[in-house]
Scaffold this active site. Structure first.
Site, PDB file in Angstrom:
ATOM      1  N   LYS A  77       0.669  -1.014   0.013  1.00 56.59           N
ATOM      2  CA  LYS A  77      -0.131  -0.082   0.092  1.00 56.59           C
ATOM      3  C   LYS A  77       0.778   1.137   0.027  1.00 56.59           C
ATOM      4  CE  LYS A  77      -4.478   0.799   0.477  1.00 56.59           C
ATOM      5  NZ  LYS A  77      -5.432  -0.152   0.153  1.00 56.59           N
TER       6      LYS A  77
HETATM    7  N1  GLU Z   1      -7.456   0.056  -2.989  1.00 55.53           N
HETATM    8  C1  GLU Z   1      -8.120  -1.103  -3.488  1.00 55.53           C
HETATM    9  C2  GLU Z   1      -8.301  -2.024  -2.112  1.00 55.53           C
HETATM   10  O1  GLU Z   1      -7.804  -1.483  -1.023  1.00 55.53           O
HETATM   11  C3  GLU Z   1      -7.529  -1.846  -4.665  1.00 55.53           C
HETATM   12  C4  GLU Z   1      -6.175  -2.073  -4.763  1.00 55.53           C
HETATM   13  C5  GLU Z   1      -5.815  -2.641  -6.058  1.00 55.53           C
HETATM   14  O2  GLU Z   1      -6.858  -2.814  -7.017  1.00 55.53           O
HETATM   15  O3  GLU Z   1      -4.655  -3.173  -6.053  1.00 55.53           O
HETATM   16  O4  GLU Z   1      -8.256  -3.311  -2.325  1.00 55.53           O
END
Ligand code: GLU
Length: 409
Positions: free
Chosen positions: A102
Site C-alpha cells: 500500500k
Molecule cells: N485500493 C483497493 C483495495 O484496497 C484496490 C487495490 C488494487 O486494485 O490493487 O483493495
C-alpha cells in the site's frame, strides 16, 4: 486503537486458532520493505511545497505485491503498513497471484489544482519507479486517487522503463484499463451481500440498507444493490447523511454527485448525520468510507443485523467483539471489498497478454472468484464455529504461510 494495532489484533486472533509458530507469526507480520520519500514541488503560486509519500511492501510470498495509493491527510507510516498487510491477506483470500502493498501521500487532494496534483503524482513516481513495476509491485486507485492519477503514473513510469501498461491498474480505458474496474469494488460488495443473505435464507428483495460513504465504492454498491431489489434507505458523504424510509433514488444521487462532486444539496426525506446513519434500524449496514468508524463507543447502537465492510478496517476490534456478542454478522473487508483488486488482476492479465476482455467476461470472472472465496470462507467458519473474519484470515494467512514454507526461507 489505531489501524495498525487493529490489523495486528485481527492477525493474532486468527493465528491463535492456527498452528503458527511464533517465528512464523513474526515473519508474516514484518513488512519486506518500507519506503518513505520526500515529494517537493513548486505550487502554482511559485511557493515550494513538501509532501511525504510512502510505499510499504508487506509480503511477496505469493507474487508481485499489489495495493492502492491513497492521497489523504491521515496517511502515515502506521496506517499504510496496516493497509499493506490487509492487501496481503486480501489477495490470498481471493487466491490471485499477488502479495500485498500500500502507499500514499499525506495530502488533501482537493486542496490542490489539477496541475499540482499531476506534478505531485509524477514526482512521487520519480521516487518510487525503481521499487514498483509489473513483476514487483503494482499500485492502483484507493481513497483520493482515480483513473486519471493512474494515467499519470503509467506515463511517468514508462519514461524510465518503456511501454509498460501492467505497471499500474485502475487505468482509464483509453490507456489499457479494463471495462468493469471502476465498478468492481462496489459490485463485489453487492454480490457478496447477496451471497451472505442467501445463507440466512434471505434475498436482496426488500432488504433495507444504509451505506456510509458515497464515493467510488459506496455509489457502485448502492447502484448494484438497488438494481437487484434491495431498498437503499440511507447514504452519506462528508456533507452528511440522507435518509428516506421509502428508499433513495440512487440514480438521482449518482447524477447529483457527478454534477456537484458531493451529495451537498441532494435533498431527501431527512437529513441525518454520519453517526446517526450507523445506528439506523436497517437490515444491512455498509460502512464504505474511512476506517475505524465502528468503535466500542457506538457498536452497541448498531441496529442492523449484518455489517458489510466495504471500507478497509471500518470496524475496530472492540466493536467487532460487541457486534459478535450481539449476533450481528460481519462480512470482513479482506473479502467484502476484494472485488477491486480482483478486477485489477484481470486488468494486469489483459495487459500482459495484449488481449482485451469485454465487460460480460470481466463481470462473470469477478462473480466466480468472489463466490468461490465466499463459499470457502463460509465452510471454514461453519466447520470451526468461528466468525467470518477469523475464517477469512485463516484462509489468507494459511495460503501465504504455505507459499513461504514451500519456497524456502
Ligand atoms: N485500493 C483497493 C483495495 O484496497 C484496490 C487495490 C488494487 O486494485 O490493487 O483493495
Amino acid at each position: 486503537m489505531n489501524a495498525y494495532e487493529s490489523a495486528c489484533h485481527y492477525f493474532a486472533n486468527a493465528a491463535s486458532v492456527m498452528d503458527l509458530s511464533p517465528n512464523m507469526k513474526r515473519l508474516l507480520l514484518t513488512p519486506e520493505r518500507e519506503v518513505k520519500v520526500q515529494v517537493a514541488m513548486k505550487m502554482d503560486n511559485g511557493e515550494i511545497a513538501t509532501f511525504v509519500g510512502y510505499r510499504i511492501q508487506h509480503n511477496s510470498a505469493r507474487g508481485p505485491m499489489k495495493g492502492g495509493l491513497r492521497f489523504h491527510p491521515d496517511v502515515d507510516a502506521q496506517e499504510v503498513l496496516a493497509l499493506a498487510s490487509l492487501m496481503t491477506w486480501k489477495t490470498a483470500v481471493v487466491d490471485i497471484p499477488y502479495g500485498g502493498a500500500k502507499g500514499g501521500i499525506s495530502v488533501a487532494p482537493k486542496s490542490l489544482s489539477d496541475a499540482e496534483l499531476e506534478l505531485m503524482t509524477r514526482k512521487f513516481v520519480d521516487e518510487l519507479q525503481d521499487v514498483i513495476g509489473p513483476d514487483k509491485d503494482i499500485p492502483a486507485p484507493d481513497m483520493g486517487t482515480n483513473a486519471q492519477v493512474m494515467a499519470w503514473i503509467v506515463n511517468q513510469y514508462e519514461k524510465y522503463h518503456g511501454f509498460n501498461p501492467a505497471c499500474v491498474t485502475g487505468k482509464p480505458l483509453e490507456l489499457h484499463g479494463t471495462d468493469g474496474r471502476e465498478e468492481a469494488t462496489g459490485r463485489g460488495v453487492g454480490l457478496l451481500t447477496a451471497a451472505m443473505l442467501q445463507k440466512f435464507n434471505r434475498s436482496l428483495d426488500g432488504t433495507t440498507i444504509a451505506i456510509q460513504g458515497f464515493g467510488n465504492v459506496g455509489s457502485f454498491a448502492a447502484s448494484y444493490l438497488h438494481d437487484n431489489g434491495a431498498k437503499v434507505v440511507a447514504i452519506s458523504d462528508i456533507s452528511g447523511g440522507r435518509y428516506d424510509p421509502a428508499g433513495i433514488d440512487i440514480a438521482a444521487a449518482v447524477l447529483h454527485v457527478a454534477r456537484h462532486r458531493s451529495l451537498d444539496g441532494f435533498e431527501t426525506a431527512q437529513q441525518i448525520s454520519n453517526e446517526e446513519l450507523l445506528a439506523l434500524d436497517v437490515d444491512v449496514l455498509i460502512p464504505a468510507a474511512l476506517g475505524g468508524v465502528l468503535t466500542k463507543e457506538n457498536a452497541a447502537d448498531v441496529r442492523a443485523q449484518y455489517v458489510v465492510e466495504a471500507a478497509n478496517g471500518p470496524v475496530l476490534p472492540d466493536a467487532d467483539q460487541i457486534l459478535h456478542e450481539r449476533d450481528i454478522v460481519v462480512l470482513p473487508d479482506i473479502l467484502a471489498n476484494a472485488g477491486g483488486v480482483t478486477v485489477s488482476y484481470f486488468e494486469w492479465v489483459q495487459n500482459q497478454q495484449y488481449f482485451r476482455w469485454d465487460l460480460e467476461r470481466t463481470r462473470a470472472e469477478l462473480a466466480k472468484t468472489l463466490t468461490v472465496s465466499f463459499e470457502k470462507m463460509w465452510d471454514i467458519a461453519t466447520q470451526k464455529h468461528i466468525p467470518l473474519r477469523s475464517a477469512a484470515y485463516l484462509m489468507g494467512i494459511g495460503r501465504v504461510g504455505r507459499a513461504t514454507v514451500l519456497a524456502g526461507i
